[in-house]
Design a protein around this motif. Structure first.
Motif, mmCIF file in Angstrom:
data_model
loop_
_atom_site.group_PDB
_atom_site.id
_atom_site.type_symbol
_atom_site.label_atom_id
_atom_site.label_comp_id
_atom_site.label_asym_id
_atom_site.label_seq_id
_atom_site.Cartn_x
_atom_site.Cartn_y
_atom_site.Cartn_z
ATOM 1 N N ASN A 323 0.817 -1.211 0.000
ATOM 2 C CA ASN A 323 0.000 0.000 0.000
ATOM 3 C C ASN A 323 0.852 1.262 0.000
ATOM 4 O O ASN A 323 0.435 2.298 -0.536
ATOM 5 C CB ASN A 323 -0.897 0.000 1.247
ATOM 6 N N GLU A 329 -4.676 5.406 -1.243
ATOM 7 C CA GLU A 329 -5.793 5.819 -0.393
ATOM 8 C C GLU A 329 -6.961 6.153 -1.303
ATOM 9 O O GLU A 329 -6.778 6.694 -2.398
ATOM 10 C CB GLU A 329 -5.427 7.015 0.489
ATOM 11 N N PRO A 341 -5.359 1.868 3.306
ATOM 12 C CA PRO A 341 -4.818 3.220 3.107
ATOM 13 C C PRO A 341 -3.392 3.316 3.655
ATOM 14 O O PRO A 341 -3.074 2.764 4.717
ATOM 15 C CB PRO A 341 -5.793 4.107 3.892
#
Length: 475
Positions: A323, A329, A341
């Protein structure tokens, strides 16, 4: 008495002013002359310009320059510095449409996709490169090197992704020279490649021209390496190139238990000797083999790859979170099923555990470790259970990583008549378990405090006669 008091006060303020000026001057000198890195004399690891061993603990933040504003960059960099990272790997011409999708402030890096025409404007803080400058300087203030990729690989070998291909050997050298000159006085490690392998002579010429341009621009001030595709390594094409200071490979994300230690060992044996590290292992919170389903890499997978490679002779290691590299996000489109996120992913346990790894390994002269599986008696385990063993070159201490705990026998011949102190390090929490002292005789029969997936342990054996400080890690 009044005169004496005034004189004392004057002396006090004079000394204070001198101190303040000295600190300002020192800070200015440090800002103008950041730490440099070079390869150690034996070719096995990196050292600072002061001759101190440098533990390369990297994090992949490929989209750092492209997607984050300054407040977000501050959050990210501060977190990584506090956790003990030393290198942040980030891309100038980024993968996710980095040529055409503007950065957080609405700027793109090049004019008309021309590498010889960086989009530089007059005045402060008003173009793409000002933002890169700010991040590089802030990282340096936090004690971090930027492992700077001049471009992602799709800009010279599209193969997949956005592209377009914009580089030729001629413009690559010009771009490299400009980039090298701009960052010659910053804390930089150059990383060429960008998840692509050269497939023809033109690709090789582009990479080598870029390397030549960078060296011309920075006067050879910074180390260079190469970031290839998964399952590949820089030595395949460039091991004997003088610009390649150390080898980097990408063990990748295609399966559980990828034996990255085999690549570390193989590259370590090449001549001339060069340091080696895994620059992109399995990422935390990444779907195994890019398939959405029940199988995702977690912090145990991260630790397994890291300790396997380090105890096989690596000069450092790179962590990654699926991520964070893409700064995912909502409402951004997730790449390859990213699901967390990035600000939340900062707190996934794997990153802090990499800091614990650096902390425990630097308790001993890790740079003097020699891989030595012969110390483990009996049939060697494969797959998830595979143990890695290394000893110090002077036979003062031994480290064994047990990814699934359990029992083992260690035959340390040079310590067979000496008392040995046993420690068990928990790589999840940083806790040290005192295993007591034993006189080995023929071998040491040992059992880790736990066993099974997620119950990995680092065994530390110290010769009592060496008087080593008991290992300890601030958590």
């Amino acid at each position: 008495m009044i005169l004496q008091g005034r004189n004392a006060l004057w002396i006090y303020w004079s000394c204070l002013c001198v101190l303040i000026v000295s600190l300002i001057c020192a800070r200015s000198v440090n800002a103008a002359t950041p730490q440099r890195l070079r390869v150690s004399d034996n070719g096995r690891y990196l050292v600072t310009d002061k001759g101190e061993p440098f533990f390369y603990l990297g994090d992949t933040a490929w989209e750092l320059f492209h997607r984050l504003n300054r407040e977000e960059a501050e959050l990210y960099l501060s977190d990584r510095a506090k956790k003990g990272f030393t290198v942040i790997q980030a891309v100038v011409l980024a993968e996710l449409d980095g040529l055409h999708t503007p950065n957080a402030y609405g700027h793109v890096p090049l004019l008309n996709d021309d590498p010889t025409r960086p989009a530089v404007k007059e005045g402060p803080d008003n173009d793409y490169w000002d933002h890169v400058d700010w991040i590089v300087q802030r990282a340096e203030e936090l004690g971090l090197f930027i492992g700077m990729l001049p471009t992602w690989g799709d800009k010279w070998n599209k193969k997949w992704g956005v592209g377009p291909e914009i580089f030729t050997p001629e413009n690559a050298r010009i771009y490299g020279r400009w980039l090298g000159r701009r960052y010659r006085d910053r804390a930089i490690i150059w990383i060429l490649g960008g998840d692509r392998n050269p497939e023809n002579d033109r690709h090789l010429a582009i990479v080598r021209a870029l390397a030549a341009g960078l060296a011309e621009g920075d006067g050879g001030a910074h180390l260079m390496t190469y970031h290839p595709m998964g399952g590949s390594n820089s030595a395949t094409w460039f091991h004997k190139d003088s610009w390649l200071a150390f080898n980097m490979f990408q063990s990748g994300h295609s399966a559980f238990n990828l034996p990255n230690y085999k690549t570390t060992l193989a590259l370590r044996d090449l001549m001339p000797i060069k340091p080696v590290l895994d620059g992109e292992p399995r990422y935390e919170d990444h779907p195994v083999n890019w398939k959405q389903g029940k199988d995702w890499f977690d912090d145990w997978d991260v630790r397994q790859a890291a300790y396997w490679s380090m105890l096989s002779g690596a000069c450092g290691h790179t962590y990654g979170n699926h991520n964070i590299w893409q700064m995912y996000e909502p409402p951004r489109k997730p790449i390859s099923f990213a699901r967390t996120p990035w600000k939340e992913a900062l707190h996934h346990p794997g990153s802090a555990q990499m800091g614990l790894m650096r902390a425990i390994l630097t308790q001993r002269p890790w740079y003097r470790l020699v891989p030595d599986q012969s110390l483990i008696q009996g049939n060697e385990l494969e797959g998830a259970d595979h143990r890695r063993c290394a000893r110090s070159i002077d036979d003062v201490f031994v480290l064994v990583y047990l990814p699934t705990g359990g029992s083992l026998r260690v035959h340390w011949e040079t310590a067979s008549r000496e008392e040995v102190q046993i420690w068990w390090f928990d790589p999840r929490t940083g806790r040290i378990h005192d295993g007591g002292r034993k006189r080995p005789g023929e071998s040491l029969a040992l059992r880790a405090p736990g066993s099974g997936r997620g119950q990995d342990w680092l065994l530390i054996l110290d010769k009592v006669s060496a008087g080593l400080t008991p290992p300890h890690v601030a958590r």
